[in-house]
Design an enzyme around this catalytic site. Structure first.
Site, PDB file in Angstrom:
ATOM      1  N   GLU A  94      -2.251 -13.184  -2.404  1.00 59.24           N
ATOM      2  CA  GLU A  94      -3.078 -12.060  -2.844  1.00 59.24           C
ATOM      3  C   GLU A  94      -2.353 -11.279  -3.943  1.00 59.24           C
ATOM      4  OE1 GLU A  94      -5.185  -8.121  -0.744  1.00 59.24           O
ATOM      5  OE2 GLU A  94      -3.896  -9.450   0.420  1.00 59.24           O
ATOM      6  N   LYS A 151     -12.657  -9.370  -2.631  1.00 61.30           N
ATOM      7  CA  LYS A 151     -12.357  -9.008  -1.246  1.00 61.30           C
ATOM      8  C   LYS A 151     -13.402  -8.040  -0.702  1.00 61.30           C
ATOM      9  CE  LYS A 151      -8.333  -7.645   1.546  1.00 61.30           C
ATOM     10  NZ  LYS A 151      -6.907  -7.242   1.464  1.00 61.30           N
ATOM     11  N   CYS A 207      -6.903 -12.212   2.722  1.00 65.16           N
ATOM     12  CA  CYS A 207      -6.119 -11.476   3.720  1.00 65.16           C
ATOM     13  C   CYS A 207      -6.959 -10.886   4.852  1.00 65.16           C
ATOM     14  CB  CYS A 207      -5.297 -10.399   3.009  1.00 65.16           C
ATOM     15  SG  CYS A 207      -3.944  -9.732   4.007  1.00 65.16           S
TER      16      CYS A 207
END
Length: 262
Positions: free
Chosen positions: A41, A110, A144
């Site tokens: 990330e 995200k 994540c």
């Protein structure tokens, strides 16, 4: 598909140096027979860099994407990497997948931002399932914290994702996610999950590494330690098909019972 995971935080704040680290890792991954390299990330810029996130953010088709596309063709493998994506005045925490011929296959923003730091610097994405076809596998993208929501991963499973790529910046004390949750997510959703984490101290965060490629049997095919490392393992479509026959979770679902989830 042989998949390499780059466990590194690069040099936070320096896009130029991080591209060099990625290029070197791509060379080593290709030499090991990998067809895909997954970087963590925000690898392009660094994670804990404060207001430099907005300053260094680039469009999905920006100069760094061009540089990585050149890298993929030179080394002959696909690359997935995390970066801050600028879209007008908005900045997203994004991950992009570029094929071995330099084609931008998929870009994901995200959807679940973690903590005040991310909420202060990013706007969440709104598209939960982003996929691309790569070397005979349906590859999905997630970042994540997203993978910690079971509904998120199940949506990918129902959409046919075979290999879920998860560029990550996970920190102490959440080692449980890498050690236990990722193998369970892979098993309960009958897919491979490639979880590539940052490592070491960065600002207030201590990233713990433990990058892993977990199989649909819930077994880690490879697991990194807590230092900078490149690990390689295979995502086998034949094994995946057999595992799905033996573990028919998706076929045995009863969606009519789950209305309360939404």
């Amino acid at each position: 598909m042989r998949t390499a995971l780059l466990q590194s935080s690069g040099r936070p704040g320096s896009v130029v140096e991080n591209l060099k680290v990625l290029d070197e890792a791509a060379g080593r991954a290709a030499a090991a027979g990998a067809e895909l390299l997954v970087a963590p990330e925000m690898f392009l810029t660094g994670y804990a860099i404060g207001d430099d996130i907005a300053r260094l953010a680039e469009s999905a088709d920006g100069d760094s994407a061009d540089a990585i596309a050149e890298m993929t063709t030179r080394h002959g493998l696909a690359i997935a990497y995390g970066y801050p994506e600028r879209d007008g005045e908005t900045v997203h925490n994004s991950a992009q997948l570029i094929s071995a011929d330099g084609t931008r296959l998929a870009n994901y923003r995200k959807t679940h931002l973690f903590g005040g730091f991310e909420r202060d610097h990013f706007t969440p994405g709104e598209q939960p399932v982003v996929q691309a076809e790569l070397n005979g596998l349906t590859v999905g993208l997630m970042i994540c914290y997203d993978v910690e929501f079971p509904e998120n991963v199940r949506a990918h499973a129902l959409a046919g994702t075979d290999l879920l790529l998860v560029p990550t910046a996970n920190m102490h004390p959440f080692e449980l996610v890498a050690e236990s949750m990722i193998p369970v997510r892979a098993f309960e959703n009958q897919m491979y999950i490639a979880y590539a984490n940052r490592v070491g101290q960065e600002g207030e965060f201590e990233f713990f590494g433990l990058s892993t490629l977990a199989g649909p049997d819930g077994v880690a095919r490879t697991r990194a330690g807590r230092a900078e490392q490149l690990v390689v393992a295979d995502a086998d479509p034949a094994f995946l098909a057999a595992s799905r026959e033996d573990n028919p979770y998706l076929k045995d679902r009863r969606p009519g019972l789950y209305g309360s989830l939404v």
